[in-house]
Design a protein around this motif. Structure first.
Motif, PDB file in Angstrom:
ATOM      1  N   LEU B 103      40.522  28.169  58.911  1.00 33.55           N
ATOM      2  CA  LEU B 103      40.748  26.837  58.349  1.00 33.55           C
ATOM      3  C   LEU B 103      40.831  26.918  56.824  1.00 33.55           C
ATOM      4  O   LEU B 103      40.014  27.592  56.185  1.00 33.55           O
ATOM      5  N   GLY B 104      41.796  26.257  56.247  1.00 36.72           N
ATOM      6  CA  GLY B 104      41.902  26.208  54.800  1.00 36.72           C
ATOM      7  C   GLY B 104      42.867  27.227  54.230  1.00 36.72           C
ATOM      8  O   GLY B 104      43.320  27.081  53.102  1.00 36.72           O
ATOM      9  N   PHE B 105      43.199  28.243  54.998  1.00 35.44           N
ATOM     10  CA  PHE B 105      44.191  29.224  54.543  1.00 35.44           C
ATOM     11  C   PHE B 105      45.536  28.807  55.128  1.00 35.44           C
ATOM     12  O   PHE B 105      45.608  28.286  56.246  1.00 35.44           O
ATOM     13  N   ASP B 106      46.612  29.001  54.374  1.00 36.16           N
ATOM     14  CA  ASP B 106      47.888  28.426  54.829  1.00 36.16           C
ATOM     15  C   ASP B 106      49.047  29.414  54.867  1.00 36.16           C
ATOM     16  O   ASP B 106      50.200  29.022  55.039  1.00 36.16           O
ATOM     17  N   ALA B 107      48.753  30.706  54.691  1.00 35.40           N
ATOM     18  CA  ALA B 107      49.830  31.698  54.776  1.00 35.40           C
ATOM     19  C   ALA B 107      49.222  33.065  55.042  1.00 35.40           C
ATOM     20  O   ALA B 107      48.018  33.270  54.851  1.00 35.40           O
ATOM     21  N   VAL B 108      50.073  33.978  55.500  1.00 29.97           N
ATOM     22  CA  VAL B 108      49.638  35.362  55.695  1.00 29.97           C
ATOM     23  C   VAL B 108      50.555  36.258  54.876  1.00 29.97           C
ATOM     24  O   VAL B 108      51.775  36.070  54.871  1.00 29.97           O
ATOM     25  N   VAL B 109      49.944  37.184  54.152  1.00 25.76           N
ATOM     26  CA  VAL B 109      50.721  38.197  53.432  1.00 25.76           C
ATOM     27  C   VAL B 109      50.548  39.509  54.188  1.00 25.76           C
ATOM     28  O   VAL B 109      49.411  39.954  54.416  1.00 25.76           O
ATOM     29  N   GLN B 110      51.661  40.091  54.611  1.00 28.50           N
ATOM     30  CA  GLN B 110      51.542  41.315  55.415  1.00 28.50           C
ATOM     31  C   GLN B 110      50.969  42.461  54.582  1.00 28.50           C
ATOM     32  O   GLN B 110      51.148  42.518  53.371  1.00 28.50           O
ATOM     33  N   VAL B 111      50.301  43.356  55.282  1.00 32.40           N
ATOM     34  CA  VAL B 111      49.559  44.417  54.619  1.00 32.40           C
ATOM     35  C   VAL B 111      50.456  45.267  53.707  1.00 32.40           C
ATOM     36  O   VAL B 111      50.033  45.745  52.660  1.00 32.40           O
ATOM     37  N   GLU B 112      51.737  45.374  54.094  1.00 32.37           N
ATOM     38  CA  GLU B 112      52.678  46.147  53.290  1.00 32.37           C
ATOM     39  C   GLU B 112      52.874  45.530  51.895  1.00 32.37           C
ATOM     40  O   GLU B 112      53.286  46.229  50.963  1.00 32.37           O
ATOM     41  N   ASP B 113      52.593  44.246  51.736  1.00 33.31           N
ATOM     42  CA  ASP B 113      52.769  43.571  50.442  1.00 33.31           C
ATOM     43  C   ASP B 113      51.430  43.385  49.730  1.00 33.31           C
ATOM     44  O   ASP B 113      51.273  42.477  48.898  1.00 33.31           O
ATOM     45  N   THR B 114      50.475  44.260  50.046  1.00 31.42           N
ATOM     46  CA  THR B 114      49.159  44.189  49.403  1.00 31.42           C
ATOM     47  C   THR B 114      48.710  45.595  49.025  1.00 31.42           C
ATOM     48  O   THR B 114      49.319  46.588  49.431  1.00 31.42           O
ATOM     49  N   GLU B 115      47.650  45.641  48.269  1.00 38.51           N
ATOM     50  CA  GLU B 115      47.100  46.921  47.827  1.00 38.51           C
ATOM     51  C   GLU B 115      45.600  46.764  47.817  1.00 38.51           C
ATOM     52  O   GLU B 115      45.088  45.785  47.241  1.00 38.51           O
ATOM     53  N   GLU B 116      44.894  47.676  48.440  1.00 38.36           N
ATOM     54  CA  GLU B 116      43.427  47.560  48.415  1.00 38.36           C
ATOM     55  C   GLU B 116      42.895  47.937  47.048  1.00 38.36           C
ATOM     56  O   GLU B 116      43.376  48.885  46.424  1.00 38.36           O
ATOM     57  N   VAL B 117      41.907  47.197  46.593  1.00 37.61           N
ATOM     58  CA  VAL B 117      41.245  47.497  45.319  1.00 37.61           C
ATOM     59  C   VAL B 117      39.789  47.797  45.660  1.00 37.61           C
ATOM     60  O   VAL B 117      39.015  46.871  45.873  1.00 37.61           O
ATOM     61  N   PRO B 118      39.425  49.063  45.751  1.00 38.43           N
ATOM     62  CA  PRO B 118      38.038  49.353  46.132  1.00 38.43           C
ATOM     63  C   PRO B 118      37.090  48.750  45.102  1.00 38.43           C
ATOM     64  O   PRO B 118      37.362  48.757  43.901  1.00 38.43           O
ATOM     65  N   SER B 119      35.981  48.217  45.586  1.00 38.91           N
ATOM     66  CA  SER B 119      34.985  47.645  44.679  1.00 38.91           C
ATOM     67  C   SER B 119      34.358  48.771  43.878  1.00 38.91           C
ATOM     68  O   SER B 119      34.351  49.932  44.291  1.00 38.91           O
ATOM     69  N   GLU B 120      33.803  48.458  42.693  1.00 37.24           N
ATOM     70  CA  GLU B 120      33.264  49.510  41.828  1.00 37.24           C
ATOM     71  C   GLU B 120      32.140  50.282  42.488  1.00 37.24           C
ATOM     72  O   GLU B 120      32.068  51.484  42.439  1.00 37.24           O
ATOM     73  N   LYS B 121      31.254  49.526  43.159  1.00 36.26           N
ATOM     74  CA  LYS B 121      30.127  50.156  43.822  1.00 36.26           C
ATOM     75  C   LYS B 121      30.611  51.233  44.802  1.00 36.26           C
ATOM     76  O   LYS B 121      30.127  52.362  44.813  1.00 36.26           O
ATOM     77  N   VAL B 122      31.599  50.856  45.604  1.00 34.89           N
ATOM     78  CA  VAL B 122      32.128  51.797  46.581  1.00 34.89           C
ATOM     79  C   VAL B 122      32.758  52.996  45.886  1.00 34.89           C
ATOM     80  O   VAL B 122      32.555  54.140  46.268  1.00 34.89           O
ATOM     81  N   GLU B 123      33.486  52.719  44.810  1.00 37.70           N
ATOM     82  CA  GLU B 123      34.135  53.816  44.099  1.00 37.70           C
ATOM     83  C   GLU B 123      33.117  54.835  43.606  1.00 37.70           C
ATOM     84  O   GLU B 123      33.332  56.031  43.685  1.00 37.70           O
ATOM     85  N   GLU B 124      31.967  54.341  43.128  1.00 39.15           N
ATOM     86  CA  GLU B 124      30.937  55.257  42.637  1.00 39.15           C
ATOM     87  C   GLU B 124      30.459  56.234  43.707  1.00 39.15           C
ATOM     88  O   GLU B 124      30.265  57.406  43.473  1.00 39.15           O
ATOM     89  N   GLU B 125      30.286  55.695  44.941  1.00 37.37           N
ATOM     90  CA  GLU B 125      29.712  56.514  46.011  1.00 37.37           C
ATOM     91  C   GLU B 125      30.751  57.313  46.776  1.00 37.37           C
ATOM     92  O   GLU B 125      30.421  58.061  47.691  1.00 37.37           O
ATOM     93  N   GLU B 126      32.000  57.139  46.410  1.00 35.36           N
ATOM     94  CA  GLU B 126      33.100  57.630  47.238  1.00 35.36           C
ATOM     95  C   GLU B 126      32.956  59.100  47.641  1.00 35.36           C
ATOM     96  O   GLU B 126      33.183  59.448  48.793  1.00 35.36           O
ATOM     97  N   GLY B 127      32.551  59.901  46.705  1.00 38.03           N
ATOM     98  CA  GLY B 127      32.489  61.338  46.963  1.00 38.03           C
ATOM     99  C   GLY B 127      31.649  61.731  48.159  1.00 38.03           C
ATOM    100  O   GLY B 127      31.983  62.681  48.871  1.00 38.03           O
ATOM    101  N   THR B 128      30.626  60.994  48.465  1.00 42.35           N
ATOM    102  CA  THR B 128      29.696  61.397  49.517  1.00 42.35           C
ATOM    103  C   THR B 128      29.924  60.657  50.848  1.00 42.35           C
ATOM    104  O   THR B 128      29.218  60.877  51.805  1.00 42.35           O
ATOM    105  N   MET B 129      30.928  59.786  50.881  1.00 39.68           N
ATOM    106  CA  MET B 129      31.116  58.974  52.095  1.00 39.68           C
ATOM    107  C   MET B 129      32.272  59.488  52.945  1.00 39.68           C
ATOM    108  O   MET B 129      33.279  59.950  52.425  1.00 39.68           O
ATOM    109  N   THR B 130      32.120  59.370  54.252  1.00 35.41           N
ATOM    110  CA  THR B 130      33.259  59.645  55.132  1.00 35.41           C
ATOM    111  C   THR B 130      34.195  58.440  55.047  1.00 35.41           C
ATOM    112  O   THR B 130      33.807  57.371  54.577  1.00 35.41           O
ATOM    113  N   SER B 131      35.386  58.619  55.527  1.00 34.10           N
ATOM    114  CA  SER B 131      36.329  57.502  55.427  1.00 34.10           C
ATOM    115  C   SER B 131      35.871  56.329  56.278  1.00 34.10           C
ATOM    116  O   SER B 131      36.122  55.174  55.954  1.00 34.10           O
TER     117      SER B 131
END
Ligand SMILES: [Mg+2]
Ligand SMILES: [Mg+2]
Lengths: 469, 469
Positions: B103-131
């Motif tokens: 409710l309240g959202f009025d459109a969908v943007v397909q994943v191909e027209d987006t880009e993930e922006v990892p949060s800073e916290k996640v970026e810091e820990e990235e080296g030790t995490m599995t995908s």
């Protein structure tokens, strides 16, 4: 994951599927249960038909060399009962259509070319007799005038003229229909040896998917159309079917359905949903781990994520009762149909149905393709060939209705409307899938396009009311 | 007797038969048993499909006025499970195909027209995490860049876009096929109200006629092909069938079969044999005395002695279990088919099958007629129109094979060979009856001729191997 599977064209997918079909064993069943089945052993006539020289007409069996003249009627031959007169020049035998021509007689003269000559005794008593008495009495002492000379063999079906003893009346590989049932009865084949029916298991997947009986729907729920539809399609195609239910979007739940398919002895497992690229699309990953995926993306609209795999099974399934030694290495074909109902519908016809037909023994299992004219202009898709649902009809040009050019009939393909893959109404009354080429622009009204038959044209629309002559 | 019945043309016979069809009552049955049945009550959707605004793509539900930019992913909506985020400018929701748009959202943007922006916290820990850890953690605190502005409603199927609540999805009179089974499931119709199946009784007559199991044949005997064949044809048409056996050529024996038909509750009795003009052809005399004969000779080859009658029955038959009050005056239609198997085959299709379809609720019960080209020259009969058994096929011109002109496909009618009415092999693999006009001379190879469909063209011969693309 999306790059693991290269997108292959539909004909290649069809070929891969057919290449992975094996032959099911044979079984001998009562002929009256065999409609739609395919003979695995040819049927040979044990005797000739007619088994005796049979009259084609009501009339008189004669000795043709006798020619025109008046003769004594020395007997009667009717279907199922025959006197055995001694053939002698100058005699004839009354005979009915289909009845045996008595030995020694070599032609039949139809009753229209004869004239009864009542015997004198009968003529004397005629005034006091009913017509039935007359007939009875007349039979004992009748004479007949033959008005046209017969040629030898005239109006006689010789022994074996319809079917010769030892003749193959139905060949291995023939589909048994109505006429074939009659032919089997004619040659005394009360049982026939046919290919076994493939056993098809059908399941749906999806957390959102609920039983059709669910009402009202909970938030986010949709009813499961695919399972009922594919079960109906497989049964109509002649398969034995097992309903495997709906699996949640968990590996354990899907694996559970697979296991039930295996233990039920399923030859062909059909799933729907779970083949896209989302992280809860778990059918492909499971097939990757437990079997061999032969293709996982097909260049078609709808149906792109269509997946085909085979699973090797350790041994014949228990509970099937068959002889395991006759089918040494069992394997199961798996068709992972997309979840949208129109996608699963189109994918079933284009790939699963030919496989079922091949398993059932059809010598040409592919769907038949014909060419038809387009009743309306269609937009093509530059990305994928589209399988547009249409109703084929034999009619005058639908878009010239009311105009002088509206003459002459042809095969027309009428679109079922909006083709979005969620809209199952686009399959309602469809009897063909139009092959709309992958291209930019439009296919114009009136263009000749190829169409694949997916239903019986005996029920096709008949807009011009042509059917009553 | 032969002059009692005037010879009527086939279309008139067909019309007389249809005029004597009544409507069977309705019954409500489980939808999964309804393939081939005809709806007597339209089916209306109790809810809309989709029941919620549904995403057409995998991507992000957005507020379209937000436009391009980087946004917090405040929730997920998947098929069957949805967070209920508070819609707020500057937020988006991860969404999968088919899932509800919150409710309240009025459109969908397909994943191909987006880009993930990892949060800073996640970026810091990235080296030790599995995908997979990454994905889990990422879900809780994700940001995404929307690369293309969405228009309102983009990639959303609105509520009811496939089916609107209250919409008639299937109409009374529609034959239920595979797609219709899916549509019924979609709208939650686990049961449907359909026309009852006609109950058809089938008997053969003739002193010469014996059970198919008889072997060897006694003198003058032939096996009964008609009964098995007509039972199969009636069952395939969707009727309930009862086998009434073989009657000897006596009035008592035939009457006995008629009586059994009546007490079994048969709507349509089909006999074969006993309708010619011989003194042991007893079906017509019996029908004359006990019912009304509507025609007794038809201008057709084969099938001239075809007889159609109705018998009025005193009351609803016992043992049927139906509500007698709903069908006040029962009557039984009787088709007296000729004894020759091909005659009974052709007469069944031309007159009995349309009647069965009408009883079953078909709005257009007549067989469909199309035009095809003749693959070989045929002799016409100046006395009667002939219903020549053919296999229709879509192919190149069969008689130009190997020559340069052998290009382009068309519908061809290939004769099944010798058409003598005793030769049932002429019906083998036939899918149409060619209407050969009553005339002298020949119909030349290549002539356009009309053909009546009697079988499914999905199994038609495919001589050019066209079927695999
Ligand atoms: Mg899913
Ligand atoms: Mg008879």
């Amino acid at each position: 994951m999306s790059n693991v599977y290269s997108m292959i064209p539909v004909p290649q997918a069809q070929q891969i599927v057919l290449d992975h079909c094996w032959t099911l064993g044979s079984e001998t069943i009562p002929s009256h249960e065999a409609v739609g089945r395919v003979l695995s052993v040819s049927v040979v006539a044990p005797d000739s038909l007619p088994p005796f020289p049979a009259s084609i007409k009501d009339g008189y069996a004669v000795i043709s060399s006798d020619g025109i003249g008046t003769y004594n009627v020395v007997g009667e031959s009717r279907a199922g009962s025959m006197d055995s007169p001694n053939p002698a020049q100058g005699t004839v035998v009354y005979i009915t259509t289909g009845a045996p021509v008595p030995l020694g007689f070599d032609a039949v003269v139809q009753v229209e070319d004869t004239e009864e000559v009542p015997s004198e005794k009968v003529e004397e008593e005629e005034g006091t007799m009913t017509s039935s008495d007359y007939k009875q009495a007349g039979r004992k002492n009748r004479r007949v005038r033959i008005l046209k000379a017969a040629s030898p063999g005239q109006d006689i079906r010789v022994v074996g003229s319809d079917i010769l003893v030892g003749e193959t009346v139905l060949r291995s590989g023939e589909v048994i229909g109505v006429a074939e049932i009659g032919i089997l009865a004619t040659v005394g084949a009360t049982h026939v040896t046919v290919y076994k029916q493939p056993h098809v298991g059908v399941m749906s997947t999806g957390d959102e998917v609920v039983e059709p009986s669910t009402s009202p729907l909970g938030p986010g729920q949709i009813r499961d159309a695919n399972r009922s539809m594919i079960l109906a399609a497989a049964a109509k195609a002649g398969a034995k079917v097992t309903d495997l239910g709906i699996a949640r979007d968990t590996e354990g739940h899907i694996q559970g359905c697979f296991d039930r398919a295996v233990s039920a002895g399923v030859d062909v497992l059909i799933t729907s949903g779970g083949v896209s690229m989302g992280d809860r699309d778990l059918v492909k990953p499971l097939l990757e781990r437990t079997g061999t995926i032969h293709f996982g993306r097909v260049l078609m609209k709808p149906g792109k994520p269509l997946t085909f795999a085979t699973l090797s099974l350790p041994s014949a399934a228990p509970g099937e009762g068959g002889d395991p030694s006759s089918e040494p290495q069992r394997s199961m074909m798996v068709f992972g149909l997309p979840g949208n109902p129109v996608s699963s519908f189109a994918c079933f016809y284009l790939t699963t149905l030919p496989a079922l037909r091949k398993l059932m023994g059809w010598s040409n299992p592919m769907l038949r393709r014909v060419q038809v004219k387009l009743a309306q202009t269609l937009k093509m898709d530059p990305e994928r060939p589209e399988y547009h649902r249409v109703a084929l009809q034999w009619s005058k040009c639908p878009f010239l209705e009311g105009r002088a050019e509206h003459v002459g009939c042809d095969w027309w393909a009428v679109s079922t409307g909006n083709q979005i893959s969620s809209r199952l109404l686009s399959a309602r009354s469809a009897n063909a899938l139009l092959e709309v080429p992958q291209a930019s622009g439009f296919l114009r009204q009136g263009t000749l396009v190829s169409a694949i038959l997916i239903d019986d044209l005996q029920a096709m629309p008949d807009p011009d009311g042509l059917s009553l002559q």
